[in-house]
Design a protein around this motif. Structure first.
Motif, mmCIF file in Angstrom:
data_model
loop_
_atom_site.group_PDB
_atom_site.id
_atom_site.type_symbol
_atom_site.label_atom_id
_atom_site.label_comp_id
_atom_site.label_asym_id
_atom_site.label_seq_id
_atom_site.Cartn_x
_atom_site.Cartn_y
_atom_site.Cartn_z
ATOM 1 N N ALA A 50 0.817 -1.208 0.000
ATOM 2 C CA ALA A 50 0.000 0.000 0.000
ATOM 3 C C ALA A 50 0.853 1.261 0.000
ATOM 4 O O ALA A 50 0.456 2.287 -0.567
ATOM 5 C CB ALA A 50 -0.930 -0.002 1.217
ATOM 6 N N SER A 51 2.037 1.186 0.627
ATOM 7 C CA SER A 51 2.920 2.365 0.645
ATOM 8 C C SER A 51 3.336 2.770 -0.768
ATOM 9 O O SER A 51 3.679 3.927 -1.000
ATOM 10 C CB SER A 51 4.156 2.073 1.503
ATOM 11 N N GLU A 52 3.304 1.828 -1.693
ATOM 12 C CA GLU A 52 3.646 2.133 -3.082
ATOM 13 C C GLU A 52 2.479 2.756 -3.842
ATOM 14 O O GLU A 52 2.643 3.215 -4.967
ATOM 15 C CB GLU A 52 4.094 0.845 -3.782
ATOM 16 N N LEU A 53 1.291 2.741 -3.231
ATOM 17 C CA LEU A 53 0.080 3.222 -3.900
ATOM 18 C C LEU A 53 -0.475 4.479 -3.250
ATOM 19 O O LEU A 53 -1.574 4.916 -3.596
ATOM 20 C CB LEU A 53 -0.996 2.118 -3.876
ATOM 21 N N LEU B 201 -5.545 4.488 4.108
ATOM 22 C CA LEU B 201 -5.159 3.330 3.296
ATOM 23 C C LEU B 201 -4.178 2.440 4.058
ATOM 24 O O LEU B 201 -4.335 1.206 4.102
ATOM 25 C CB LEU B 201 -4.528 3.800 1.981
ATOM 26 N N LEU B 202 -3.173 3.038 4.667
ATOM 27 C CA LEU B 202 -2.141 2.255 5.350
ATOM 28 C C LEU B 202 -2.693 1.543 6.586
ATOM 29 O O LEU B 202 -2.377 0.377 6.838
ATOM 30 C CB LEU B 202 -0.973 3.169 5.736
ATOM 31 N N ASP C 4 -3.704 -5.680 -1.240
ATOM 32 C CA ASP C 4 -4.037 -6.961 -0.621
ATOM 33 C C ASP C 4 -3.695 -8.116 -1.550
ATOM 34 O O ASP C 4 -3.085 -9.117 -1.143
ATOM 35 C CB ASP C 4 -5.529 -6.969 -0.271
ATOM 36 N N ALA C 5 -4.068 -7.996 -2.819
ATOM 37 C CA ALA C 5 -3.809 -9.075 -3.773
ATOM 38 C C ALA C 5 -2.315 -9.255 -4.018
ATOM 39 O O ALA C 5 -1.815 -10.388 -4.053
ATOM 40 C CB ALA C 5 -4.533 -8.786 -5.087
ATOM 41 N N LEU C 6 -1.594 -8.161 -4.174
ATOM 42 C CA LEU C 6 -0.151 -8.254 -4.402
ATOM 43 C C LEU C 6 0.563 -8.870 -3.201
ATOM 44 O O LEU C 6 1.555 -9.578 -3.361
ATOM 45 C CB LEU C 6 0.420 -6.864 -4.691
ATOM 46 N N ALA C 7 0.043 -8.594 -2.002
ATOM 47 C CA ALA C 7 0.665 -9.131 -0.794
ATOM 48 C C ALA C 7 0.286 -10.577 -0.536
ATOM 49 O O ALA C 7 0.915 -11.234 0.290
ATOM 50 C CB ALA C 7 0.263 -8.277 0.416
ATOM 51 N N THR C 8 -0.723 -11.070 -1.224
ATOM 52 C CA THR C 8 -1.159 -12.450 -1.008
ATOM 53 C C THR C 8 -0.210 -13.439 -1.650
ATOM 54 O O THR C 8 0.221 -14.413 -1.036
ATOM 55 C CB THR C 8 -2.586 -12.646 -1.553
ATOM 56 N N GLY C 9 0.147 -13.186 -2.914
ATOM 57 C CA GLY C 9 1.049 -14.088 -3.616
ATOM 58 C C GLY C 9 0.902 -13.911 -5.116
ATOM 59 O O GLY C 9 -0.017 -13.226 -5.598
ATOM 60 N N PRO C 10 1.784 -14.516 -5.899
ATOM 61 C CA PRO C 10 1.775 -14.326 -7.357
ATOM 62 C C PRO C 10 0.461 -14.718 -8.014
ATOM 63 O O PRO C 10 0.094 -14.163 -9.057
ATOM 64 C CB PRO C 10 2.925 -15.225 -7.841
#
Length: 814
Positions: free
Chosen positions: A443-446, A456-457, A546-552
């Motif tokens: 989220a810090s990238e967004l 958001l954070l 959330d999706a990016l942090a879940t996995g590929p």
């Protein structure tokens, strides 16, 4: 049958007696854990001693030595026997025959054997060539034969290890890193390798080797228990599978949990993860200390020689009560954690922003002495939490350091339910708690995409907090998030937004991938759930993080396009023409300052401290001010914004919120206007400057006699930018139809000293007039809106507005 009886039967009956005694020992329900491992090692010692004694009769200058795991007495049911037959180089044929008479009985019983036959000099040479051999010899333990031979070899190997430590320890660290890259992190894997993965038994052994070097030592608290827990799990795994395996496969976890008397497989994994975290954190601290010692040995003698033998102590301030020393973040000498409950968050935020680790001593001192934060938290605590969460990848290590000493659960008690909680889903690559931190990192990238990066954070940190409770985790999480938001000091409106984000954090991805977006009912349902465009903006960014942090497997361009399409449709439903908000009326004090500024022809300043109200938990005395409200009235003229912002930056004042607007003077005074700046500022560290000094420098900045840009450049040169997380690039956009009277330029960037000065200077050079502005610093993010017009007071043409936004963004990127 007692352990003594078992060993006696093994000695009396030879190999078959040993095998029977071993079987009885492993199947005794009353024995497990360290007592069984110790008994198994003693049983094996007695049997091998008997074999050696019978076979070596009359042979001198020979000894049998246990090394590696067997040397440590850590025999699991299917462990290898690591043995060294040590001899003085005499009758080699007799030694070879002796070896056969020991090795073959071991093989005949089907036991795995790692064996070698060497002289002491050969053992030392092999150890010098092979780090793994040297590690095994560090745990050498005499079993039988010539004790003096074993003792001399062990003493020599330890001396070699200590003498060669500056060379061998970096080699060992590299070996650990390579193993971690191959096997992953034990604390997150659904099917972990208890031995090879990072935080496993190999790393625990490496820590013993570092301690044996006398160069550094691992933090001992909890380390022995963590090692014991992993060994207990390995024992149960060997018995459940009947194999010498270290991989805790999914199909074995229920049986292993039952054998250990645990509730279920999730409880088993949670205990494994907790143990792995202790070992991983101890490894991080230990290797950092090794690096510091090695650097000190290489650099300090030269520095001391240059300084005439004086000790070198370099401490650079990072925040109030926080400094950098020797590549770590430590507490300042004047810091008083017992009187400063915000200090843990301030230190953590400073460490993450600088990309530096928190020192073990600092974290333990904070854990032992800091007072609980009042409820609700003071504003500074909330801002420091947001800054920590918004610092990107360094947040992970800093968070883990706080968690290792129990500070996270003291700050956020609800964290305990998700800590080390496994996720039995192949899509997830992290435990629940690490996934939440990873989501904050993503989220810090967004943050440049949303108007409220702080929400958001915090939503990223809390979106799965309900997974520690029964039922739908989104429903449970909504309640928890609302409670946490109130506890950490968000107002009711913000708490409602946070709880809505947690409740609906799966809404966009599930709707986009499972529903017909062409159906108006689908879009209307999402719009009704979301409620406002600002919440939709936050939910869009949270969904991606959330999706990016879940996995590929959880995010792809296809999924991203579907979600973006849905968001556009929902935004269209939520859109509407809203009337401009009326300009707020001036207060009596603001009007007084404006009249005084017009009459004197110069700036007028007023400072008013703002403090959190005291609570029953506060000690006697006035609460510490969180900032100062700074009112500045200046006759309307060019250059006010960059001048004021530059002076504040020169004086190391952080701008937390800022507003600028033109104030018309009363008709009975004059038909003119005064620019009114209403800002909340705080000192980066130290005390606030005097108002008279601020006013004097502002006068000089306005008349051009104070070179603000030069002063800021000098300071940047004296304090070069710190290493650490690379912030996402700034984003400057034109907000369409945001105002009927002005063009709104939105700036979202990483907060930094002089940022507002650079923006004001760029707008001044562009020849536009700042009609009003609204600046806020949310954690480490600046979210600013500038209402600009042409010199005649008209809106900018669309093409000119776009050019201005692009030019300003290029300026901030430089």
């Amino acid at each position: 049958m007692t352990g003594t009886d078992v060993r006696k039967d093994a000695q009396d009956s030879g190999p078959s007696g040993y095998a029977a005694a071993r079987l009885r020992l492993l199947t005794e329900g009353a024995r497990s854990g360290p007592p069984r491992r110790a008994a198994l090692a003693e049983l094996t010692d007695d049997w091998l001693t008997g074999l050696f004694t019978a076979a070596a009769e009359g042979l001198r200058g020979v000894s049998l030595v246990a090394v590696g795991g067997y040397g440590r007495g850590e025999l699991s049911p299917r462990s290898d026997l690591d043995l060294l037959l040590l001899h003085d180089g005499g009758d080699t044929k007799a030694v070879a025959a002796l070896a056969d008479r020991i090795w073959y009985p071991v093989w005949d019983l089907g036991l795995a054997l790692d064996h070698s036959v060497r002289t002491p000099s050969e053992a030392r040479k092999t150890a010098g060539d092979d780090l793994k051999v040297q590690l095994g010899l560090l745990d050498a333990r005499h079993l039988a034969g010539d004790l003096g031979l074993t003792s001399a070899m062990r003493t020599a190997v330890l001396a070699d290890w200590r003498n060669q430590a500056p060379k061998r320890l970096p080699e060992l660290q590299e070996l650990c890193a390579e193993r971690a890259a191959r096997h992953g992190e034990l604390q997150y894997l659904l099917e972990p390798d208890l031995k090879e993965a990072r935080g496993g038994l190999r790393d625990a052994t490496a820590l013993r080797a570092v301690a044996a070097s006398w160069l550094a030592d691992a933090p001992r608290e909890g380390l022995a228990d963590a090692r014991r827990r992993l060994l207990d799990v390995r024992d149960a795994l060997h018995l459940a599978t009947g194999r010498a395996t270290d991989r805790l496969a999914l199909q074995e976890q229920d049986q292993v949990a039952a054998d250990l008397g645990l509730l279920d497989a999730d409880t088993l994994l949670r205990q494994v993860y907790e143990a792995a975290r202790v070992i991983s954190y101890a490894s991080d601290v230990t290797w950092r200390e090794v690096g510091r010692v090695l650097r000190s040995r290489a650099v300090r003698p030269r520095l001391r020689a240059m300084l005439g033998g004086k000790p070198v102590t370099e401490r650079s301030p990072l925040a109030e009560g926080v400094v950098e020393q020797d590549g770590e973040v430590v507490l300042a000498r004047a810091a008083r954690p017992e009187r400063d409950p915000v200090l843990p968050l301030r230190a953590a935020a400073a460490a993450a922003q600088a990309g530096l680790p928190l020192s073990l001593h600092a974290v333990r001192r904070l854990s032992a002495t800091v007072r609980p934060l009042p409820t609700p938290w003071p504003a500074e605590a909330r801002e420091q939490l947001v800054t920590l969460l918004g610092s990107g990848r360094p947040t992970v290590d800093v968070w883990e350091a706080l968690e290792a000493e129990g500070l996270i659960t003291r700050l956020l008690p609800d964290w305990e339910r998700v800590r080390c909680r496994p996720q039995r889903n192949a899509v997830h690559v992290w435990t629940v708690d690490r996934h939440l931190i990873e989501t904050a990192v993503r989220a810090s990238e967004l943050t440049r995409r949303v108007g409220r990066p702080d929400l958001l954070l915090v939503a990223a940190l809390l979106h799965d907090i309900g997974k520690g409770w029964p039922g739908d985790h989104s429903v449970a999480g909504e309640i928890i998030a609302k409670d946490v938001a109130a506890r950490i000091g968000f107002d009711r409106a913000d708490a409602a937004v946070l709880s809505a984000l947690v409740r609906h954090h799966l809404l966009l991805i599930e709707t986009a991938t499972r529903r017909d977006l062409e159906d108006p009912a689908t879009v209307r349902a999402v719009a009704d759930a979301v409620g406002t465009p600002s919440t939709l903006e936050l939910l869009h960014a949270l969904t991606e993080a959330d999706a990016l942090a879940t996995g590929p497997a959880a995010w792809s361009s296809w999924r991203g396009n579907l979600v973006t399409d849905l968001v556009k449709r929902v935004a269209a439903v939520l859109a509407g023409d809203a009337p401009d908000e009326p300009e707020p009326a001036a207060t009596a004090e603001q009007e007084r300052l404006a009249i005084e500024a017009f009459r004197t022809g110069g700036p007028v300043l007023a400072l008013r401290a703002q403090a959190e109200p005291a609570t029953d938990e506060e000690p006697p005395g006035a609460p510490e001010p969180l900032g100062v409200e700074l009112l500045i009235a200046v006759p309307d003229q060019p250059g006010v914004l960059p001048a004021a912002a530059g002076v504040l930056a020169v004086h190391r004042l952080t701008v937390r919120t800022a507003e600028l607007r033109a104030l018309r003077l009363p008709d009975d005074v004059d038909d003119g206007s005064v620019l009114l700046l209403n800002w909340r500022v705080a000192a980066e560290y130290g005390s606030l400057p005097q108002a008279a000094r601020l006013r004097a420098d502002l006068v000089r900045a306005l008349d051009g006699s104070l070179d603000v840009a030069g002063r800021l450049a000098e300071r940047d040169a004296a304090y070069p930018r710190r290493r650490g997380w690379v912030a996402p690039p700034p984003r400057v956009t034109v907000a369409p139809a945001a105002s009927r009277h002005a063009t709104v330029i939105e700036v979202r960037a990483q907060d930094a000293p002089g940022l507002l000065f650079r923006i004001g200077t760029a707008l001044e050079k562009a020849g536009v007039r700042v009609r009003s502005m609204h600046v806020s610093t949310l954690g480490s993010n600046a979210v600013d809106a500038f209402y600009v017009t042409t010199g005649t007071g008209a809106q900018l043409p669309a093409e000119d507005a776009g050019s201005l936004a692009r030019a300003l963004e290029e300026t901030l990127r430089a």
